[in-house]
Design an enzyme around this catalytic site. Structure first.
Site, PDB file in Angstrom:
ATOM      1  N   SER A   1      -1.267   7.880   1.911  1.00  0.00           N
ATOM      2  CA  SER A   1       0.117   8.338   1.729  1.00  0.00           C
ATOM      3  C   SER A   1       0.677   7.811   0.417  1.00  0.00           C
ATOM      4  O   SER A   1       1.436   8.492  -0.272  1.00  0.00           O
ATOM      5  CB  SER A   1       0.990   7.855   2.892  1.00  0.00           C
ATOM      6  OG  SER A   1       0.513   8.359   4.124  1.00  0.00           O
TER       7      SER A   1
ATOM      8  N   GLU B   1      -3.388  13.171   5.353  1.00  0.00           N
ATOM      9  CA  GLU B   1      -2.414  12.944   4.290  1.00  0.00           C
ATOM     10  C   GLU B   1      -2.959  13.379   2.930  1.00  0.00           C
ATOM     11  O   GLU B   1      -2.217  13.863   2.074  1.00  0.00           O
ATOM     12  CB  GLU B   1      -1.993  11.481   4.253  1.00  0.00           C
ATOM     13  CG  GLU B   1      -1.131  11.037   5.420  1.00  0.00           C
ATOM     14  CD  GLU B   1       0.223  11.727   5.459  1.00  0.00           C
ATOM     15  OE1 GLU B   1       0.877  11.820   4.399  1.00  0.00           O
ATOM     16  OE2 GLU B   1       0.624  12.171   6.548  1.00  0.00           O
TER      17      GLU B   1
ATOM     18  N   HIS C   1     -13.366  -2.481  11.445  1.00  0.00           N
ATOM     19  CA  HIS C   1     -14.372  -2.808  12.454  1.00  0.00           C
ATOM     20  C   HIS C   1     -15.541  -1.834  12.412  1.00  0.00           C
ATOM     21  O   HIS C   1     -16.695  -2.229  12.602  1.00  0.00           O
ATOM     22  CB  HIS C   1     -13.756  -2.806  13.853  1.00  0.00           C
ATOM     23  CG  HIS C   1     -14.730  -3.246  14.900  1.00  0.00           C
ATOM     24  ND1 HIS C   1     -15.468  -2.353  15.645  1.00  0.00           N
ATOM     25  CD2 HIS C   1     -15.121  -4.492  15.286  1.00  0.00           C
ATOM     26  CE1 HIS C   1     -16.258  -3.032  16.467  1.00  0.00           C
ATOM     27  NE2 HIS C   1     -16.071  -4.324  16.267  1.00  0.00           N
TER      28      HIS C   1
ATOM     29  N   LYS D   1     -22.180  -9.498  11.395  1.00  0.00           N
ATOM     30  CA  LYS D   1     -21.739  -8.302  10.672  1.00  0.00           C
ATOM     31  C   LYS D   1     -21.740  -8.516   9.160  1.00  0.00           C
ATOM     32  O   LYS D   1     -21.757  -7.557   8.391  1.00  0.00           O
ATOM     33  CB  LYS D   1     -20.338  -7.907  11.150  1.00  0.00           C
ATOM     34  CG  LYS D   1     -20.310  -7.538  12.631  1.00  0.00           C
ATOM     35  CD  LYS D   1     -18.898  -7.352  13.150  1.00  0.00           C
ATOM     36  CE  LYS D   1     -18.899  -7.069  14.649  1.00  0.00           C
ATOM     37  NZ  LYS D   1     -17.522  -6.954  15.198  1.00  0.00           N
TER      38      LYS D   1
END
Length: 392
Positions: free
Chosen positions: A101, A129, A283, A324
């Site tokens: 945006s 957007e 995530h 991760k």
């Protein structure tokens, strides 16, 4: 207590810092006023300035890594020196919808336009957007504008930005025929749609050079959005079910396999992650890299804090505990607004990388042209009777 005793109680004797310790010193504007010089001084400025300097350094490590930097192992599947020198890290970029945006959209589009990243992950708003901005503008407003007054005027507030309701009407008029066509292809050709396939199709249909997803489609860069229905695009899909009595199916399972394989099958490439904001994109990218025992490089830019246990606020070290991010990585988190931080980071990393690649491309073209001219000159120098003999 003696004076010496008082001093020892208040000022504990200092240990000697190592000779290579970084000394805090900000940029002296008496030396000039250039962006490169200012941002080059961040590493030794302190506070979050130094964190941004570290993030710039980490992204440049991602961009400069080549497979040729790694030792050649026995039975290595990629032994060719030229191929190893050309093999770069695979870069994942995640971002939230508010940044699309905002004017960060143009910075992301720049990276995608020039294939400087390999995988995108965003939210539904991060998709719609961008497309809506090809149909109508977003305007500056104010954080303190009254919601009830804006509602009466048909204006939607995103922070200090305003989006007219008419933009979403234009979006509905544009997207509904595309959904109709996708439903027909599903029924007649057996097309199984996924969020990433839908986004690629919308990028193709928008056909606008200002769009992130036009360039993602054009450059074959996958865009993943597991929460594709959580926004105006979801509203359109909802309306479409009543218009067509249902039927359009979006398979998220196929996409989670494709997303996780982006990391799992990246080898022999290393992977780097750059995440603007938090939530689902953060995530989703980190979890995909769990499949390969962690990302090799990582940079977070966000304002979230870790005290509430949210994944958005979690520091990189928490991701290390999950596997991760690799334990031997050097991840960086910068606490701050990505709309300020990201363009500064891009100016010192991706923008310079593109300049290097373009210069290398020009040099290669010049070398090829020179080689062609030398061949032509050599051919012209062959005596006519020899040239005739060559053609017999």
């Amino acid at each position: 207590m003696t004076n010496t005793g008082h001093l020892q109680a208040v000022l504990v004797p200092s240990e000697q810092l190592p000779e290579d310790a970084v000394r805090i010193h900000g940029w002296d504007f008496n030396r000039g006023n250039t962006l490169d010089a200012l941002l080059g001084s961040l590493l030794h400025t302190g506070l979050q300035a130094s964190a941004l300097g570290q993030a710039i350094h980490e992204v440049n490590r991602m961009l400069s890594w080549r497979l040729s930097h790694e030792p050649l192992l026995p039975e290595d599947p990629c032994p060719d020196p030229a191929q190893r020198a050309a093999t770069r890290a695979k870069l994942f970029l995640g971002y939230t919808s508010n940044l699309v945006s905002a004017g960060v959209r143009e910075h992301i589009r720049f990276l995608v336009q020039h294939s400087l990243v390999d995988v995108l992950v965003t939210t539904a708003g991060g998709v719609e957007e961008d497309l809506i901005k090809c149909m109508g503008d977003t305007y500056m407003g104010d954080f303190h504008l009254a919601g009830a007054d804006l509602r009466r005027r048909g204006l939607n507030r995103i922070g200090n930005m305003l989006v007219p309701n008419s933009n979403y009407c234009k979006f509905e008029d544009w997207v509904m025929p595309i959904l109709d066509a996708m439903l027909a292809e599903q029924a007649q050709q057996g097309v199984r749609w996924t969020p990433s396939k839908m986004i690629a199709r919308l990028g193709q249909e928008i056909n606008h050079p200002d769009s992130i997803y036009y360039w993602a489609w054009k450059n074959n860069i996958p865009v993943f959005c597991p929460a594709l229905t959580d926004g105006s695009l979801g509203d359109m899909l909802y309306f479409h079910t009543y218009k067509t009595q249902g039927g359009l199916v979006c398979d998220i399972v196929e996409d989670i396999r494709r997303m996780n394989d982006q990391a799992l099958k990246a080898a022999p490439r290393k992977t780097g992650v750059i995440i603007l904001g938090g939530g689902v994109p953060k995530h989703h990218i980190c979890n995909a890299n769990l499949m390969k025992n962690g990302a090799d490089f990582a940079v977070y830019l966000n304002t979230a804090q870790e005290f509430d246990g949210s994944d958005s606020g979690a520091r990189p070290d928490e991701a290390v505990s999950w596997g991760k991010i690799r334990a031997d990585a050097k991840p960086v988190k910068v606490h701050g607004d990505a709309s300020i931080l990201f363009p500064l980071l891009v100016s010192q990393t991706f923008a310079k990388e593109l300049e290097r690649r373009q210069q290398q491309g020009q040099q290669q073209q010049q070398q090829q042209q020179l080689g062609l001219e030398e061949e032509q000159q050599a051919a012209a120098a062959v005596p006519e009777h020899q040239a005739n003999g060559l053609h017999k």
